[in-house]
Design an enzyme around this catalytic site. Structure first.
Site, PDB file in Angstrom:
ATOM      1  CB  SER A   9      41.617 -67.451 -46.359  1.00 25.47           C
ATOM      2  OG  SER A   9      42.141 -68.235 -44.628  1.00 25.47           O
TER       3      SER A   9
ATOM      4  CB  SER B 100      42.466 -66.978 -42.035  1.00 26.88           C
ATOM      5  OG  SER B 100      43.643 -66.794 -43.363  1.00 26.88           O
TER       6      SER B 100
ATOM      7  CE  LYS C  51      39.150 -71.223 -43.800  1.00 27.83           C
ATOM      8  NZ  LYS C  51      40.885 -69.689 -43.600  1.00 27.83           N
TER       9      LYS C  51
END
Ligand SMILES: [Mg+2]
Ligand SMILES: [Zn+2]
Lengths: 96, 486, 495
Positions: free
Chosen positions: B154, B178, B79
């Protein structure tokens, strides 16, 4: 609920430059969230200690030993403005 | 079947047996990326060249008989809120669009030591704030199961990357769901470890007391292998806990005897889609059929989780994001009147709407005259939420329920309604507030063919139990073997 | 106008650690090489995290104890949020509601009044220092420059009650505090380098019609010399008295003002008002853990505290019989010097003798050679051994000085000398005190015989003539005591 003045004050503290339109929208959306969180009013928290940390740890220290720092070039590498030695910022008016 | 549809364990044995080399393996994933990435948009940066050279180095070392790390030659995506020395780390924000960290996050160091191949940086909601990856300022990620839908967020890019088989593994971060929510939306396994289990050093902070890094994989065993590498003490993170890391990938295959599964009846009440509810009820029946005892548990304060979460997370975020002021790194506005104006203009230009909203909420919740009512109150209710879990885990080993109330929603469906978007995290948030581990595993599909996730929660540091319980379920089902076609 | 001066101080002290408070960068004053002592942590880079330096915490507790504070068994770290270019995270890690220490005091002696005053301390807390902004002074509005070498230096903030009643007291408090902190070895307190800085809150309590009226508080920021502290407060007090006489204002009627001190113009200047009222939005730093400390740990730290200046001064006067002046001279030189003195004193057994030598001979040599006491070639046991011979009457003071001078010239560039050299020097130069009165008597007789005329003068009462006679005797008898010789000559001539 949050007024435009509240939003302007908070935006000042947050260092966010908002347009007129954003201020109205922010007042709106924040008010929704704030009114939602008032659900917490129904919880009795007398005698409840606030929980700032979930990990139940204390006394974490490092020993006082020097480690290598970054070369100056690397420290300044991401700076929006620098003269190769210092970070540069618009003049700070302190003694006005 | 192409290489890129194998599980992590199969890839590992293929590499060991010499069925394919790390370079071949990496190349096949890079090929998948070049074929499908355009539709999915999982990545912000693909490091093809460096990935191939890392793979080549692994092959060379294997050839010379060297001892290799546990993820030798396995491609992993990160990420883009995890710092990588020399590679841009943007948080999907205009603010950090050109930010190149001079250091590696702790977990990057560990992945390198495990000889993993780092393929690239994945898309996310700006600064990890969001539940759909639509808040990214730098790219759009689509759900591989339905390109009109969001991958969740996310960590949407990391979830989509694994779901679309662009990488077998990826790393995300979970502040209020997330990892688990996008795993659920994308039909992959995603896990949030106990707070303190994985070092946060180098994870760009959203809400420091809630953030935790965790793995994505196509199956539970893959997640166990990745967690084994990510987890462990780091002296640079004061909140990282110093206790040994079990060999999750070894124990994961052992079923649990006398498993007690907790069920929260309220989870099936308001707001949940019937198709989700029925899949989760079926999942609980799978456990019952395996001899588990199903026990009702109560989490009376969980319903306050969303309110508590948005106050605490935003408060911490408002502080963590204050540093982006255009002085030392990040975006600086080109026009301003003076220094204060320079700050305000740079931040206004650098941050997107959702980030601004949360900063504003956080500043408000911490400001003089309001902090007792909002921030402090939230910290107290947070303790009650944790107490509920402590009580529940006296009677059960894991708590099972839906990861999300609905399958993936459409792109654009909730962007204008932040509060509804926040409520999508209703089942995942409590685990972050309590600091306990949670995992989402594929547990079915909606009639429209959208994945549904089963969430399992366990007591602090019971990751091993959680993975074993998840694997028991996975072994009985085939949802995780389905691959999206697009 | 009848009024009392009310002063409270906020002192910031940089701690003497090797590394910074939350990272491994060197804690060094290095203004000529900007931005070379930084890392992801003290640059506040995204993703970096702080870890508390154990030494910084221990030094803080040590200081808190020396300041008679209560040490909290539980303490934590909070974020104090404000924007400034020298504060890269836009928050300072500090302590808000639970500082590690509180409720202390320091006693100061005020020479002008002869009073001892107790200055109570509200708290001392630990925090991180900011970096340094360097402003363009050309007036052309060029960019300000930011150096982050100092960012993250461990900083102790000490806050007094408004117990100080004059500018002089403020200066004395600071001087005493600095001396104490140097004895504790917790800070070098170099004011020019900014390792000791002070803000002063000043106002008046005016007595009028039986009422005590507090005037608005003015905060004078960043005072960085003792003279500056005294002059700035003096200046501010005059201003406030005048202000009361021309336009009387009570506390609360106008907001608290903040001023700077311009040492060149000898005047304060008003600092620009803040954009909005300060709202620091303190909250517990989630990146750091609380600290708990047990009584045993506190006691262990307490045991590392040396004898502090005040106690030492009193002991020198009451136990060693030194004058307060001499005691002050020794104590003010610092812990190492005072310890040197103590050791000389113990070895020779005579405080006054030790004080004379240390404050005169030793200090003169240190000044001439530009040495610190730790570098002085004649160690305390060696000087003590020389003085012991003087005290025991084996060596005259004059011979003692000659031994001391020889030891020093032997030492050359600072080689350490051992006590064995003393006897060798005495033997070499024949400095041992002549104890054989028969031999002395014989030499005196011979000198008198050779100088019959002079001897006659002395006999006739011209006492100044005795000097040359003593001189001749002393030349032949190196180790004799001049006083004894004089007496013996007079006995012979007059007796
Ligand atoms: Mg302070
Ligand atoms: Zn540093």
């Amino acid at each position: 609920m949050l007024t435009r003045e509240d939003v302007e004050k908070v935006a000042g503290l947050a260092r966010l430059k908002l347009t007129e339109e954003e201020i109205s929208e922010m007042a709106d959306k924040l008010s929704q969230v704030i009114s939602y969180v008032t659900v917490l009013d129904e919880v009795d928290v007398s005698n409840v200690e606030p929980m700032a940390h979930v990990a139940d740890v204390a006394n974490i220290f490092r020993e006082d030993a020097v480690r290598e720092s970054l070369p100056r070039e690397a420290a300044l590498d991401n700076a929006p403005k620098s003269d190769g030695k210092y970070f540069l910022v618009p003049q700070i008016l302190e003694n006005a | 079947m192409s290489i890129s549809e194998l599980t992590t364990a199969e890839l590992q044995s293929g590499l060991q047996a010499g069925t394919f080399s790390a370079v071949e393996l990496t190349q096949s994933y890079l090929d998948a990326i070049s074929r499908r990435e355009e539709s999915v948009g999982a990545f912000l940066t693909v490091c093809g060249e460096s990935a191939l050279s890392q793979a080549a180095a692994v092959d060379a070392r294997r050839q010379s008989g060297e001892q290799l790390g546990t993820l030798a030659g396995i491609p992993v995506a990160l990420k883009d809120n995890i710092c990588t020395a020399g590679t841009k780390t943007t948080c999907a924000s205009r603010m950090l669009e050109n930010f190149v960290p001079p250091y590696d996050a702790h977990i990057v160091t560990r992945l390198k030591a495990a000889d993993a191949v780092l393929v690239g940086k994945t898309n996310l909601d700006e600064y990890a704030m969001g539940s759909s990856t639509e808040n990214s300022a730098l790219g759009k990620t689509r759900n591989p199961w339905d390109l009109q839908r969001t991958p969740g967020g996310s960590s949407g890019g990391s979830a989509a990357s694994v779901a679309a088989r662009l990488t077998p593994l990826s790393v995300g971060s979970d502040t209020g769901g997330s990892i688990r929510q996008p795993a659920s939306f994308c039909g992959v396994v995603g896990m949030k470890p106990t707070y303190g289990r994985v070092s946060r050093y180098g994870l760009v902070a959203f809400a420091s007391s809630l953030d935790q890094i965790g793995p994505f994989a196509t199956d539970v065993t893959g997640a166990a292998s990745l967690l084994e590498v990510l987890a462990g003490h780091d002296e640079r993170d004061s909140t990282s806990v110093n206790r040994p890391v079990p060999e999750y990938s070894r124990s994961v295959e052992q079923p649990l005897e006398g498993l007690r599964v907790g069920v929260v009846q309220e989870h099936f009440a308001e707001g949940i889609d019937e198709e989700v509810a029925s899949s989760i009820r079926a999942a609980i029946e799978v456990y019952r059929s395996l001899g588990a005892e199903i026990v009702d548990v109560a989490l009376p304060h969980s319903k306050y989780g969303v309110a508590v979460y948005y106050l605490i997370a935003s408060s911490e975020a408002s502080s963590n994001l204050a540093r982006y002021d255009g002085v030392h790194y990040g975006h600086r506005a080109s026009e301003f009147e003076n220094m204060v104006d320079m700050y305000a203009a740079s931040r206004a230009e650098g941050f997107g709407d959702e980030v601004k909203r949360r900063i504003m909420l956080g500043v408000y919740a911490l400001s003089e005259g309001y902090s007792d009512q909002y921030y402090l109150k939230a910290l107290k209710v947070r303790r009650l939420i944790r107490n509920d879990f402590d009580a529940a885990f006296k009677n059960v080993d894991v708590i099972a329920g839906p990861t999300c109330p609905t399958p993936a929603f459409k792109i654009g469906e909730l962007v204008d309604d932040p509060l509804q978007m926040y409520l999508a995290d209703v089942y995942t948030i409590s685990a972050n507030l309590a600091g306990i581990p949670g995992i989402s595993v594929p547990a079915g599909f909606s009639p429209a063919g959208l994945p549904i996730g089963l969430q399992l929660l366990a007591a602090p540091f019971e990751e091993e139990k959680l993975l074993r319980a998840a694997r028991m379920f996975e072994r009985e089902t085939d949802f995780h073997t389905k691959v999206p076609q697009f | 106008m009848d009024y009392t001066t009310i002063i409270g101080l906020e002192v910031h002290v940089q701690l003497l650690t090797k590394s910074k408070i939350f990272c491994g960068c060197a804690n060094l004053f290095n203004p000529d090489n900007p931005n070379v002592q930084t890392c992801p942590v003290c640059l506040g880079l995204p993703g970096s995290l702080p870890v508390m330096n154990r030494k910084a915490f221990q030094l803080s507790v040590k200081t808190g104890l020396a300041l008679n504070c209560d040490i909290a068994s539980f303490t934590k770290w909070d974020r104090k949020q404000y924007y400034y270019p020298d504060l890269p995270k836009a928050y300072q890690i500090s302590q808000f509601d639970l500082p590690f220490s509180a409720d202390g005091w320091v006693d100061i002696e005020v020479p002008s009044t002869g009073e001892t005053r107790r200055v109570r301390l509200i708290r001392a807390h630990l925090e991180e220092d900011a970096g340094k902004n360097i402003h363009d002074e050309s007036g052309r509005g060029a960019d300000s420059r930011v150096d982050l070498n100092r960012t993250g230096t461990p900083l102790l903030e000490i806050v007094t009650q408004p117990d100080i009643r004059s500018a002089e007291e403020a200066r004395i408090f600071l001087e005493d505090l600095r001396l104490m902190l140097r004895y504790l070895a917790v800070s070098d307190c170099e004011m020019q380098e900014g390792s000791l800085r002070c803000d002063a809150n000043v106002n008046l309590h005016v007595e009028e019609n039986g009422e005590t009226i507090p005037t608005p508080i003015v905060e004078i920021k960043n005072l960085n010399s003792f003279r500056g502290v005294e002059a700035a407060i003096e200046h501010e007090l005059k201003k406030q008295v005048k202000a009361w006489q021309t336009d009387p204002r009570r506390m609360g009627e106008v907001p608290k003002t903040t001023v700077g001190w311009d040492a060149n113009r000898n005047a304060t200047f008003e600092q620009r008002g803040k954009e909005e009222a300060a709202d620091y939005r303190y909250f517990p730093d989630p990146d750091l853990c609380p600290v708990t400390i047990t009584q045993e740990e506190v006691d262990e730290i307490r045991s590392t505290i040396c004898e502090l200046p005040g106690v030492r001064r009193t002991r020198y006067v009451s136990e060693l019989g030194l004058t307060p002046y001499d005691a002050g001279v020794i104590v003010d030189q610092g812990a190492e010097f005072a310890s040197y003195f103590d050791e000389v004193c113990v070895t020779c057994g005579d405080g006054k003798q030790a004080a004379n030598w240390v404050t005169q001979d030793v200090q003169r040599e240190l000044n001439e050679r530009k040495l610190e006491i730790g570098e002085f070639p004649v160690s305390a046991p060696v000087l003590g051994a020389v003085l012991k011979k003087v005290v025991d009457g084996e060596l005259t003071i004059k011979s003692g000085r000659e031994v001391f001078a020889t030891l020093l010239s032997d030492a050359g560039d600072g080689t350490r000398i051992s006590a064995e050299r003393i006897d060798a020097i005495i033997a070499d130069k024949g400095l041992g005190k002549e104890q054989d009165t028969g031999k002395i008597d014989a030499v005196i007789q011979a000198v008198l015989d050779r100088n019959a005329a002079v001897a006659e003068d002395v006999r006739n009462g011209r006492m100044q003539a005795v000097g040359p006679l003593i001189g001749q005797v002393m030349r032949e008898l190196k180790g004799a005591d001049a006083k004894d010789v004089r007496q013996m000559i007079l006995d012979k001539l007059q007796g």
